[in-house]
Design an enzyme around this catalytic site. Structure first.
Site, PDB file in Angstrom:
ATOM      1  N   LYS A 187       0.839  -1.211   0.000  1.00 50.67           N
ATOM      2  CA  LYS A 187       0.000   0.000   0.000  1.00 50.67           C
ATOM      3  C   LYS A 187       0.866   1.251   0.000  1.00 50.67           C
ATOM      4  O   LYS A 187       0.631   2.188  -0.775  1.00 50.67           O
ATOM      5  CB  LYS A 187      -0.889   0.011   1.236  1.00 50.67           C
ATOM      6  CG  LYS A 187      -1.562   1.356   1.516  1.00 50.67           C
ATOM      7  CD  LYS A 187      -2.394   1.390   2.771  1.00 50.67           C
ATOM      8  CE  LYS A 187      -1.647   1.607   4.037  1.00 50.67           C
ATOM      9  NZ  LYS A 187      -1.353   3.017   4.376  1.00 50.67           N
ATOM     10  N   ASN A 188       1.903   1.276   0.840  1.00 48.54           N
ATOM     11  CA  ASN A 188       2.678   2.509   1.003  1.00 48.54           C
ATOM     12  C   ASN A 188       3.631   2.775  -0.152  1.00 48.54           C
ATOM     13  O   ASN A 188       4.093   3.894  -0.322  1.00 48.54           O
ATOM     14  CB  ASN A 188       3.413   2.498   2.346  1.00 48.54           C
ATOM     15  CG  ASN A 188       2.406   2.603   3.496  1.00 48.54           C
ATOM     16  OD1 ASN A 188       1.250   2.959   3.276  1.00 48.54           O
ATOM     17  ND2 ASN A 188       2.835   2.278   4.698  1.00 48.54           N
TER      18      ASN A 188
ATOM     19  N   CYS B  10      -3.146  12.526  13.041  1.00 48.60           N
ATOM     20  CA  CYS B  10      -4.029  11.359  12.865  1.00 48.60           C
ATOM     21  C   CYS B  10      -3.958  10.508  14.124  1.00 48.60           C
ATOM     22  O   CYS B  10      -3.465  10.939  15.136  1.00 48.60           O
ATOM     23  CB  CYS B  10      -3.650  10.594  11.617  1.00 48.60           C
ATOM     24  SG  CYS B  10      -2.216   9.619  11.866  1.00 48.60           S
TER      25      CYS B  10
ATOM     26  N   ARG C 226       2.271  14.236  13.276  1.00 48.60           N
ATOM     27  CA  ARG C 226       2.720  14.021  11.896  1.00 48.60           C
ATOM     28  C   ARG C 226       2.901  15.316  11.110  1.00 48.60           C
ATOM     29  O   ARG C 226       2.182  15.620  10.168  1.00 48.60           O
ATOM     30  CB  ARG C 226       1.757  13.057  11.205  1.00 48.60           C
ATOM     31  CG  ARG C 226       1.671  11.773  12.016  1.00 48.60           C
ATOM     32  CD  ARG C 226       0.893  10.699  11.369  1.00 48.60           C
ATOM     33  NE  ARG C 226       1.646  10.088  10.268  1.00 48.60           N
ATOM     34  CZ  ARG C 226       1.122   9.097   9.555  1.00 48.60           C
ATOM     35  NH1 ARG C 226      -0.086   8.673   9.803  1.00 48.60           N
ATOM     36  NH2 ARG C 226       1.814   8.567   8.560  1.00 48.60           N
TER      37      ARG C 226
ATOM     38  N   ILE D 126       4.722  18.126   8.563  1.00 44.17           N
ATOM     39  CA  ILE D 126       5.331  17.947   7.235  1.00 44.17           C
ATOM     40  C   ILE D 126       6.395  19.025   6.969  1.00 44.17           C
ATOM     41  O   ILE D 126       6.654  19.401   5.825  1.00 44.17           O
ATOM     42  CB  ILE D 126       4.268  17.960   6.121  1.00 44.17           C
ATOM     43  CG1 ILE D 126       3.476  19.266   6.115  1.00 44.17           C
ATOM     44  CG2 ILE D 126       3.323  16.788   6.240  1.00 44.17           C
ATOM     45  CD1 ILE D 126       2.683  19.417   4.821  1.00 44.17           C
ATOM     46  N   ASP D 127       7.011  19.476   8.060  1.00 45.40           N
ATOM     47  CA  ASP D 127       8.043  20.515   7.929  1.00 45.40           C
ATOM     48  C   ASP D 127       9.210  20.083   7.044  1.00 45.40           C
ATOM     49  O   ASP D 127       9.773  20.889   6.296  1.00 45.40           O
ATOM     50  CB  ASP D 127       8.556  20.910   9.318  1.00 45.40           C
ATOM     51  CG  ASP D 127       9.080  19.705  10.099  1.00 45.40           C
ATOM     52  OD1 ASP D 127       8.330  18.707  10.226  1.00 45.40           O
ATOM     53  OD2 ASP D 127      10.242  19.729  10.532  1.00 45.40           O
TER      54      ASP D 127
ATOM     55  N   ASP E 171       4.968  -0.012  11.774  1.00 49.84           N
ATOM     56  CA  ASP E 171       3.658  -0.510  11.328  1.00 49.84           C
ATOM     57  C   ASP E 171       3.405  -1.946  11.744  1.00 49.84           C
ATOM     58  O   ASP E 171       2.334  -2.486  11.502  1.00 49.84           O
ATOM     59  CB  ASP E 171       3.534  -0.389   9.797  1.00 49.84           C
ATOM     60  CG  ASP E 171       3.459   1.055   9.371  1.00 49.84           C
ATOM     61  OD1 ASP E 171       3.620   1.316   8.170  1.00 49.84           O
ATOM     62  OD2 ASP E 171       3.276   1.919  10.242  1.00 49.84           O
TER      63      ASP E 171
ATOM     64  N   ILE F 291       9.090   6.039  16.720  1.00 51.22           N
ATOM     65  CA  ILE F 291       8.748   6.827  15.529  1.00 51.22           C
ATOM     66  C   ILE F 291       7.574   7.767  15.784  1.00 51.22           C
ATOM     67  O   ILE F 291       7.640   8.955  15.488  1.00 51.22           O
ATOM     68  CB  ILE F 291       8.399   5.887  14.342  1.00 51.22           C
ATOM     69  CG1 ILE F 291       9.508   4.862  14.101  1.00 51.22           C
ATOM     70  CG2 ILE F 291       8.084   6.699  13.089  1.00 51.22           C
ATOM     71  CD1 ILE F 291      10.762   5.395  13.465  1.00 51.22           C
TER      72      ILE F 291
ATOM     73  N   ARG G 281      -8.655   0.126   5.094  1.00 49.11           N
ATOM     74  CA  ARG G 281      -7.830   1.117   4.382  1.00 49.11           C
ATOM     75  C   ARG G 281      -6.583   0.457   3.795  1.00 49.11           C
ATOM     76  O   ARG G 281      -6.041   0.882   2.803  1.00 49.11           O
ATOM     77  CB  ARG G 281      -7.344   2.199   5.351  1.00 49.11           C
ATOM     78  CG  ARG G 281      -8.397   3.091   5.892  1.00 49.11           C
ATOM     79  CD  ARG G 281      -7.805   4.165   6.746  1.00 49.11           C
ATOM     80  NE  ARG G 281      -6.759   4.899   6.021  1.00 49.11           N
ATOM     81  CZ  ARG G 281      -6.207   6.015   6.476  1.00 49.11           C
ATOM     82  NH1 ARG G 281      -6.557   6.493   7.659  1.00 49.11           N
ATOM     83  NH2 ARG G 281      -5.286   6.650   5.781  1.00 49.11           N
TER      84      ARG G 281
END
Ligand code: EPZ
Length: 430
Positions: free
Chosen positions: A22-23, A117, A122, A124-125, A305, A327, A397
């Site tokens: 998926k990723n 989430c 999370r 995004i810098d 994950d 993480i 998902r």
């Protein structure tokens, strides 16, 4: 809403075919619009996240057709807008990969800011740092990220933290920049390598993907390609852990064993037997299995994950184990749900201390996120009695045919959507 209803206690046995990652697929689908030519991508998992992203790609004007449920054909020639709607980003964060791909090709892009989430804030810098280093102007206002550039020029970019998303997003913007870009402290995940291989098959010039330093020589344009996504190491690991937790014997097929090394080496530590083939891995559970300790790390370390799934296995191990989540800052929300099934776990900061118990007992639990939801299903498969997992849209998902594949391994599990169906299942299995 739908639920999984599970009658636990059956050791899972047999073989399961693993689908595309998926990723990797999410990033590759976003990168597919970087050419006006047609791109064919196979082994795309037919899951909610990839289907939402395909909707976003269609929405900006690309044509998307399916040859079959796992093969898509995309042509980005007709793209007429460079702005991705909020509701796509709200549904899946990975829509932000369209920032990198649209900025790379069109030198402009606008995507709604992804929120936090279920597992952490999370930020995004680092994505933005990379875009700016390539010469883009990035503005964040009204909940939107807008990036534009007259020209993108290669640069040397150091990522303060190892970030899969930032590595991939910057990589996509850099492949059509002028000159050379180096991304240092880059993520080394298999799906980063897959995206780089995909872009190279389109005519990009990327070297060093899979190492901490990726070097990109910008090219003027990209062409079409026909590409197959790598197997999903997390789906594979999830089924192996389900086999171990139930005391079974499961073989995952269509995998790259090397990608599973961190996962299978942990299973060896617990005393399980691991047999590797060219494109398959078999794990035979040792009951009872021993405790061990694990810390999640960027690849090739133990994947975050797989953290909730590992915790379920350790909840049934002999002795005290620890799981350290390095993480994300809040990836232990499932612990309270597991406690309701009899697990003995306590979380102190980013460490879960797990005291193994002889058995788990079925309960009604809620999936807090994708991987924790899968872990609760594993707990239900191992538990005595019936478990109902609510909010399984999270699980859908990222896992294609999840309960069907578990059924093929001997699991007593069904997907229900009403109390009546739940009662019918309980009657049937009691
Ligand atoms: C990807 O998320 C995956 N998602 C996640 O999988 C996975 O858990 C994660 O990588 C780590 O492997 C997809 O690929 C769609 P990161 P991503 O950027 O890219 C911090 C699943 O279950 N960070 O590698 O968002 C961040 O907060 C999902 O399939 C910054 O500080 O993860 C985190 O602490 C869940 N600034 C760490 O880096 C940034 O700009 C790693 O995050 C970016 C990230």
């Amino acid at each position: 809403m739908e639920q999984y209803v599970i009658k636990g206690g059956t050791p899972l046995k047999g073989e399961v075919e693993i689908g595309g990652a998926k990723n990797a697929a999410l990033a590759i689908l976003a990168a597919a619009i970087m050419t006006e030519d047609t791109v064919r991508i196979s082994n795309v998992p037919d899951v909610r996240d990839t289907n939402v992203l395909l909707g976003a790609i269609q929405d900006i004007g690309a044509t998307v057709t399916r040859e079959d449920k796992n093969t898509v054909v995309i042509n980005g020639a007709g793209i007429h807008t460079y702005s991705v709607d909020y509701d796509y980003v709200n549904k899946i964060r990975a829509s932000y990969y369209l920032l990198g791909s649209m900025l790379g090709r069109f030198k402009k892009a606008e995507v709604a800011l992804p929120g936090g989430c279920d597992i952490g804030s999370r930020p995004i810098d680092l994505h933005i740092k990379g875009f700016k280093a390539l010469g883009a102007e990035v503005d964040i206002s009204y909940g939107l990220i807008s990036a534009k550039a007259d020209r993108l020029v290669g640069n040397h970019i150091y990522l303060d933290k190892v970030s899969v998303g930032a590595t991939i997003n910057i990589l996509m913007a850099a492949v059509l920049a002028e000159g050379k870009t180096v991304i240092d402290n880059a993520a080394r995940e298999p799906h980063v390598v897959d995206v780089a291989n995909f872009l190279n098959s389109m005519g990009a010039d990327i070297r060093g993907a899979g190492t901490e330093s990726i070097r990109i020589n910008g090219v003027s344009k990209l062409h079409g390609t026909d590409y197959s996504v790598i197997p999903d190491q997390i789906e594979a690991g999830t089924f192996l852990f389900a086999g171990v937790a139930t005391g079974g014997d499961v073989t995952v097929k269509n995998v790259i064993p090397k990608h599973l090394e961190a996962t299978t080496s942990k299973l060896l530590e617990t005393g399980c037997k691991v047999i590797e083939f060219d494109d398959a891995v078999r794990v035979i559970a040792a009951k009872p299995y021993n405790q061990t300790s694990v810390t999640t790390l960027p690849y090739p370390g133990f994947p975050t994950d797989m953290q909730p799934q590992m915790a379920v296995v350790l909840a049934l191990a002999n002795g005290v184990s620890t799981v350290t989540e390095s993480i994300f800052e809040s990836r232990f929300k499932y612990v309270d749900e597991l406690a309701r099934m009899g697990a003995s776990m306590q979380v102190e900061g980013n460490v879960a201390i797990i005291k193994g118990v002889d058995k788990l007992t079925g309960a009604r639990v809620q999936a807090p996120d994708l991987r924790a939801g899968a872990a609760l299903v594993i707990a239900g498969l191992a538990a005595e009695g019936v478990t109902i997992v609510d909010d399984i849209h999270y699980i859908q998902r990222g896992y294609e045919l999840f309960h069907e594949k578990l059924q093929k391994l001997g699991a007593t599990i069904e997907k229900t959507s009403t109390d009546k169906e739940i009662q019918k299942f309980i009657l049937k299995v009691s």
